[in-house]
Design a protein around this motif. Structure first.
Motif, PDB file in Angstrom:
ATOM      1  N   UNK A  65      -6.542  -9.065   0.110  1.00 41.22           N
ATOM      2  CA  UNK A  65      -7.623  -9.992  -0.271  1.00 41.22           C
ATOM      3  C   UNK A  65      -8.910  -9.759   0.534  1.00 41.22           C
ATOM      4  N   UNK A  66      -8.986  -8.652   1.265  1.00 40.85           N
ATOM      5  CA  UNK A  66     -10.201  -8.358   2.024  1.00 40.85           C
ATOM      6  C   UNK A  66     -10.829  -7.045   1.545  1.00 40.85           C
ATOM      7  N   UNK A  67      -9.982  -6.077   1.232  1.00 44.49           N
ATOM      8  CA  UNK A  67     -10.492  -4.795   0.723  1.00 44.49           C
ATOM      9  C   UNK A  67      -9.773  -4.515  -0.607  1.00 44.49           C
ATOM     10  N   UNK A  68     -10.373  -3.692  -1.483  1.00 39.15           N
ATOM     11  CA  UNK A  68      -9.720  -3.422  -2.766  1.00 39.15           C
ATOM     12  C   UNK A  68      -8.313  -2.867  -2.545  1.00 39.15           C
ATOM     13  N   UNK A  69      -7.347  -3.469  -3.222  1.00 35.32           N
ATOM     14  CA  UNK A  69      -5.956  -3.029  -3.061  1.00 35.32           C
ATOM     15  C   UNK A  69      -5.226  -3.355  -4.353  1.00 35.32           C
ATOM     16  N   UNK A  70      -5.154  -2.370  -5.222  1.00 33.63           N
ATOM     17  CA  UNK A  70      -4.603  -2.571  -6.549  1.00 33.63           C
ATOM     18  C   UNK A  70      -3.464  -1.565  -6.729  1.00 33.63           C
ATOM     19  N   UNK A  71      -2.259  -2.096  -6.865  1.00 39.74           N
ATOM     20  CA  UNK A  71      -1.102  -1.196  -6.879  1.00 39.74           C
ATOM     21  C   UNK A  71      -1.044  -0.309  -8.127  1.00 39.74           C
ATOM     22  N   UNK A  72      -1.846  -0.648  -9.132  1.00 45.69           N
ATOM     23  CA  UNK A  72      -1.890   0.242 -10.305  1.00 45.69           C
ATOM     24  C   UNK A  72      -2.575   1.559  -9.950  1.00 45.69           C
ATOM     25  N   UNK A  73      -3.470   1.467  -8.965  1.00 43.22           N
ATOM     26  CA  UNK A  73      -4.241   2.663  -8.581  1.00 43.22           C
ATOM     27  C   UNK A  73      -3.703   3.293  -7.305  1.00 43.22           C
ATOM     28  N   UNK A  74      -2.588   2.811  -6.851  1.00 44.81           N
ATOM     29  CA  UNK A  74      -2.119   3.206  -5.522  1.00 44.81           C
ATOM     30  C   UNK A  74      -0.588   3.364  -5.577  1.00 44.81           C
ATOM     31  N   UNK A  75      -0.090   4.575  -5.781  1.00 49.28           N
ATOM     32  CA  UNK A  75       1.345   4.726  -6.025  1.00 49.28           C
ATOM     33  C   UNK A  75       2.220   4.651  -4.769  1.00 49.28           C
ATOM     34  N   UNK A  76       2.130   3.511  -4.078  1.00 47.62           N
ATOM     35  CA  UNK A  76       2.976   3.344  -2.896  1.00 47.62           C
ATOM     36  C   UNK A  76       4.271   2.636  -3.299  1.00 47.62           C
ATOM     37  N   UNK A  77       5.225   2.605  -2.382  1.00 48.80           N
ATOM     38  CA  UNK A  77       6.532   2.013  -2.684  1.00 48.80           C
ATOM     39  C   UNK A  77       6.701   0.626  -2.092  1.00 48.80           C
ATOM     40  N   UNK A  78       6.030   0.376  -0.962  1.00 52.01           N
ATOM     41  CA  UNK A  78       6.222  -0.907  -0.277  1.00 52.01           C
ATOM     42  C   UNK A  78       4.913  -1.347   0.390  1.00 52.01           C
ATOM     43  N   UNK A  79       4.691  -2.655   0.405  1.00 54.42           N
ATOM     44  CA  UNK A  79       3.500  -3.185   1.085  1.00 54.42           C
ATOM     45  C   UNK A  79       3.854  -4.528   1.709  1.00 54.42           C
ATOM     46  N   UNK A  80       3.367  -4.727   2.931  1.00 57.31           N
ATOM     47  CA  UNK A  80       3.632  -5.992   3.654  1.00 57.31           C
ATOM     48  C   UNK A  80       2.426  -6.905   3.584  1.00 57.31           C
ATOM     49  N   UNK A  81       2.702  -8.182   3.346  1.00 55.16           N
ATOM     50  CA  UNK A  81       1.645  -9.201   3.292  1.00 55.16           C
ATOM     51  C   UNK A  81       2.024 -10.364   4.205  1.00 55.16           C
TER      52      UNK A  81
END
Ligand code: PLP
Length: 370
Positions: free
Chosen positions: A183-199
């Motif tokens: 919610x601070x910098x662009x982060x869209x998982x459609x454009x970013x093929x990562x497997x895991x993300x921590x929030x």
């Protein structure tokens, strides 16, 4: 009047999140695993919240696992991710400027026989894409790089890194600690093929004690916390619906990034005009500004600011007296590191707060020069 500039450590809960929390406490008190009506209503609410968090990332709801905090999400992704993929190899790529929630998980994996390459940042605090590609090995099983650094605000181009890495070796699992970036910098998982993300909830004006782990569909991560099999068997423990509801509500609110970025820019221009000896690290995150007034120790400045009801932190809230490892990695002089202050901006800050901070630092300088 309180001027809170420690928003990278934690944020004040927003009205939307506290309302949602009270609503859940009063009206959705059932256990989402209970099969009776009270439980079913709680379960519906839980799934509605999951959908909201998923949408904020362009993910699918079944890809969101609620956890107790960002630290738990990081531990799970790294330790269980490495264990899951160890048939491929026992080499991990990360960086030397990760949060301890990642760094200590990596230490644990080293004890278990994994090898970790910790990339050092360039002078701007960023981990260059090329450095990651150069570190790849046949046996690389996991990459973990933070989206935004909590001390400097440096942004990792995780979208570019993940696209390039997956093109070379799709078998590598990629995780990002997005606790400071979400919610601070662009982060869209459609454009970013990562497997895991921590929030983590408390960095976005939700409440402390709630986090989430995005796990891409198809990644069969085993749980770190076992028990009753909640969260589709991926994280046991009765879901804390009030905290989850607060998290989802905070996800729905406009983060007002332009306003935050404007305050950061304003501070930079005021400092360069009025206190030109202040140095700062130029980074892309809108909400973190790491400054240093050489010759003035961080603690002294912090205490002085506190007397004026202005709250900032040293480089990171968790360091407690030690010299920042992250700032050392940037090759900054000790004198600069010892005077570092981290200004964490939120949408609740104003230009008036920024003026108060600048005036207080001007005053601190005058007192020291008497
Ligand atoms: N990762 C980063 C980059 C952080 O800044 C923090 C908290 O400061 C964490 C992880 C840990 O999050 P939590 O406090 O929710 O455990």
């Amino acid at each position: 009047m309180e001027r809170y500039f420690d928003n990278a450590a934690t944020t004040k809960i927003c009205r939307e999140a506290s309302d949602a929390m009270i609503d859940a406490l009063e009206n959705y008190y059932g256990n989402p695993s209970s099969t009776h009506k009270v439980g079913r209503i709680a379960k519906e609410k839980l799934e509605e919240c999951r959908l909201t968090v998923a949408k904020a990332l362009s993910a699918r709801p079944e890809e969101i696992v609620f956890t107790s905090c960002g630290t738990e999400s990081d531990n799970t992704a790294i330790i269980m991710g490495a264990e899951l993929n160890k048939r491929k190899g026992k080499h991990i790529i990360s960086s030397s400027v990760e949060h301890d929630a990642v760094g200590k998980s990596l230490d644990e994996l080293e004890k278990r026989g994994f090898t970790v390459t910790r990339l050092t940042p360039d002078q701007t605090g960023r981990i260059p894409v090329e450095a990651v590609l150069d570190a790849l090995r046949e046996d690389t099983a996991l990459i973990s790089l933070m989206l935004v650094n909590n001390e400097t605000g440096a942004v990792t181009d995780i979208a570019e890194i993940s696209k390039k890495v997956k093109a070379i070796d799709p078998g590598i699992l990629i995780h990002t600690d997005a606790v400071q970036g979400f919610k601070k910098v662009p982060f869209d998982l459609k454009k970013c093929p990562i497997d895991m993300a921590s929030l983590s909830g408390h960095k976005i004006h939700a409440v402390k004690g709630i986090g989430a782990l995005y796990v891409r569909n198809g990644v069969k991560l085993k749980p770190l916390i076992v028990g009753g099999g909640q969260e589709s068997g991926r994280r046991s423990g009765t879901e804390s619906l009030p905290q989850i509801a607060a998290f989802a509500a905070a996800c729905r609110v406009d983060p007002e990034i332009e306003k935050i970025a404007e305050i950061k820019e304003y501070l930079i221009s005021e400092f360069s005009e009025k206190i030109p000896e202040i140095t700062y690290i130029e980074t892309d995150a809108p909400h973190i500004l790491s400054i240093s007034m050489p010759g003035y120790r961080s603690e002294v400045l912090m205490n002085f600011l506190e007397m004026k009801d202005i709250f900032v932190s040293k480089s990171s809230a968790c360091k407690q007296g030690k010299r920042s490892r992250v700032l050392e990695q940037l090759g900054l002089k000790n004198e600069v590191i010892d005077g570092a202050l981290r200004i964490g901006i939120s949408r609740f800050n104003t230009i008036d707060d920024a003026d108060a901070l600048v005036s207080a630092l001007i005053e601190a300088r005058k007192l020291a020069h008497r």
